[in-house]
Design a protein around this motif. Structure first.
Motif, PDB file in Angstrom:
ATOM      1  N   SER A  74      -0.605   4.238   1.860  1.00 23.23           N
ATOM      2  CA  SER A  74      -0.059   5.572   1.859  1.00 23.23           C
ATOM      3  C   SER A  74       1.133   5.517   1.625  1.00 23.23           C
ATOM      4  CB  SER A  74      -0.436   6.048   3.039  1.00 23.23           C
ATOM      5  OG  SER A  74       0.223   5.768   4.186  1.00 23.23           O
ATOM      6  N   ARG A  75       1.693   6.624   1.050  1.00 20.68           N
ATOM      7  CA  ARG A  75       3.154   6.953   0.895  1.00 20.68           C
ATOM      8  C   ARG A  75       3.868   7.011   2.330  1.00 20.68           C
ATOM      9  NH1 ARG A  75       6.655   9.603  -2.714  1.00 20.68           N
ATOM     10  NH2 ARG A  75       8.101  11.147  -1.914  1.00 20.68           N
ATOM     11  N   GLU A  76       3.365   7.641   3.223  1.00 22.38           N
ATOM     12  CA  GLU A  76       3.791   7.447   4.543  1.00 22.38           C
ATOM     13  C   GLU A  76       4.404   6.028   5.236  1.00 22.38           C
ATOM     14  OE1 GLU A  76       1.165   9.291   3.870  1.00 22.38           O
ATOM     15  OE2 GLU A  76       2.279  11.249   3.491  1.00 22.38           O
ATOM     16  N   SER A  77       3.233   5.177   4.777  1.00 20.02           N
ATOM     17  CA  SER A  77       3.534   4.003   5.560  1.00 20.02           C
ATOM     18  C   SER A  77       4.543   3.370   4.641  1.00 20.02           C
ATOM     19  CB  SER A  77       2.189   2.848   5.123  1.00 20.02           C
ATOM     20  OG  SER A  77       1.417   3.542   6.004  1.00 20.02           O
ATOM     21  N   MET A 136       9.898   0.726   4.005  1.00 22.74           N
ATOM     22  CA  MET A 136      10.637   0.674   2.759  1.00 22.74           C
ATOM     23  C   MET A 136      11.641   1.768   2.545  1.00 22.74           C
ATOM     24  SD  MET A 136       8.233  -2.216   0.526  1.00 22.74           S
ATOM     25  CE  MET A 136      10.093  -2.323  -0.378  1.00 22.74           C
ATOM     26  N   GLY A 137      11.375   2.729   3.351  1.00 20.42           N
ATOM     27  CA  GLY A 137      11.961   4.176   2.841  1.00 20.42           C
ATOM     28  C   GLY A 137      13.682   4.246   3.157  1.00 20.42           C
ATOM     29  N   LYS A 152       6.014   6.003  -4.129  1.00 23.38           N
ATOM     30  CA  LYS A 152       5.610   5.950  -2.962  1.00 23.38           C
ATOM     31  C   LYS A 152       7.058   6.360  -2.224  1.00 23.38           C
ATOM     32  CE  LYS A 152       1.244   4.248  -3.112  1.00 23.38           C
ATOM     33  NZ  LYS A 152       0.171   5.302  -2.419  1.00 23.38           N
ATOM     34  N   GLY A 153       7.940   6.503  -2.648  1.00 21.03           N
ATOM     35  CA  GLY A 153       9.128   7.093  -1.925  1.00 21.03           C
ATOM     36  C   GLY A 153      10.148   5.861  -1.067  1.00 21.03           C
ATOM     37  N   VAL A 154      10.001   4.598  -1.809  1.00 17.95           N
ATOM     38  CA  VAL A 154      10.562   3.770  -1.476  1.00 17.95           C
ATOM     39  C   VAL A 154      12.211   3.763  -1.970  1.00 17.95           C
ATOM     40  CG1 VAL A 154      11.264   0.930  -1.731  1.00 17.95           C
ATOM     41  CG2 VAL A 154       8.671   1.891  -1.540  1.00 17.95           C
ATOM     42  N   VAL A 209      14.210  -0.980  -4.045  1.00 13.36           N
ATOM     43  CA  VAL A 209      13.533  -1.121  -5.337  1.00 13.36           C
ATOM     44  C   VAL A 209      14.501  -2.067  -6.382  1.00 13.36           C
ATOM     45  CG1 VAL A 209      12.940   0.066  -7.486  1.00 13.36           C
ATOM     46  CG2 VAL A 209      12.165   0.905  -5.443  1.00 13.36           C
ATOM     47  N   ILE A 210      15.633  -1.965  -6.277  1.00  9.68           N
ATOM     48  CA  ILE A 210      16.537  -2.717  -6.845  1.00  9.68           C
ATOM     49  C   ILE A 210      16.558  -4.536  -6.389  1.00  9.68           C
ATOM     50  CG2 ILE A 210      18.823  -3.405  -7.410  1.00  9.68           C
ATOM     51  CD1 ILE A 210      17.691  -0.922  -9.019  1.00  9.68           C
TER      52      ILE A 210
END
Length: 184
Positions: A66-69, A74-75, A110-112, A117-118
């Motif tokens: 899920s996006r929340e997870s 990783m957010g 997913k909002g990371v 990401v980089i």
């Protein structure tokens, strides 16, 4: 019909130019042209062998996680845990660098955190377990350890540097657009 053809030519302009150049090379320098064609063909089939499994994994990841997870681990507030997960994902990944780009798209969706990401993309290039095993057997433990240590520091530093410069440019763009609105 003409609009559709114009759109296709415009969209695939670079491909068409390279294709025409390849045909011209085959006509005027047959051996060089055939070698180039075989190289392109081999690369295309290698890409076809790598991308379908990656797309399946991405589809499963997109549905199962899920996006929340992803945002939790990783957010923006993930800290060291997000960095560790990004490096771990990349270390166990297989395939060439172009296979990382669909993963990055899903991570961003997913909002990371952009920094993570980089870090993931950089780690995909330089920190892979398969490469490490080969490197240990070829170059020794000491060299591999020092290179890995430098890579960890470099990957993390690069993630934060790229994020800093992207955010700086983003702020300048917002300032520039606000100036442009005032002039109108």
């Amino acid at each position: 019909m003409k609009k559709k053809i114009y759109y296709l030519v415009k969209r695939y302009k670079l491909f068409l130019i390279v294709f025409i150049i390849l045909i011209l090379v085959i006509i005027f320098e047959k051996n060089t042209g055939l070698r180039a064609f075989n190289s392109v063909k081999d690369s295309f089939f290698q890409m076809l062998s790598v991308l379908p499994p990656i797309m399946i994994i991405l589809g499963l990841m997109d549905e199962w996680i899920s996006r929340e997870s992803m945002m939790k681990y990783m957010g923006d507030d993930s800290g060291i845990m997000g960095i560790a997960i990004a490096i771990t994902f990349a270390a166990f990944a297989a395939g060439p660098m172009y296979a990382a780009f669909p993963f990055t798209a899903v991570l961003l969706k997913k909002g990371v955190k952009f920094t993570n990401v980089i870090i993931f993309m950089n780690a995909w290039c330089v920190i892979k377990i398969s490469t490490l095993l080969f490197e240990i057997s070829s170059l020794g433990y000491k060299f591999t350890f020092y290179r890995l240590l430098i890579d960890f520091v470099g990957v993390i530093a690069m993630g934060y540097l790229v994020n800093y410069f992207v955010m700086k440019v983003g702020k300048e763009d917002k300032i520039l657009s606000s100036y442009m609105k005032e002039d109108v």
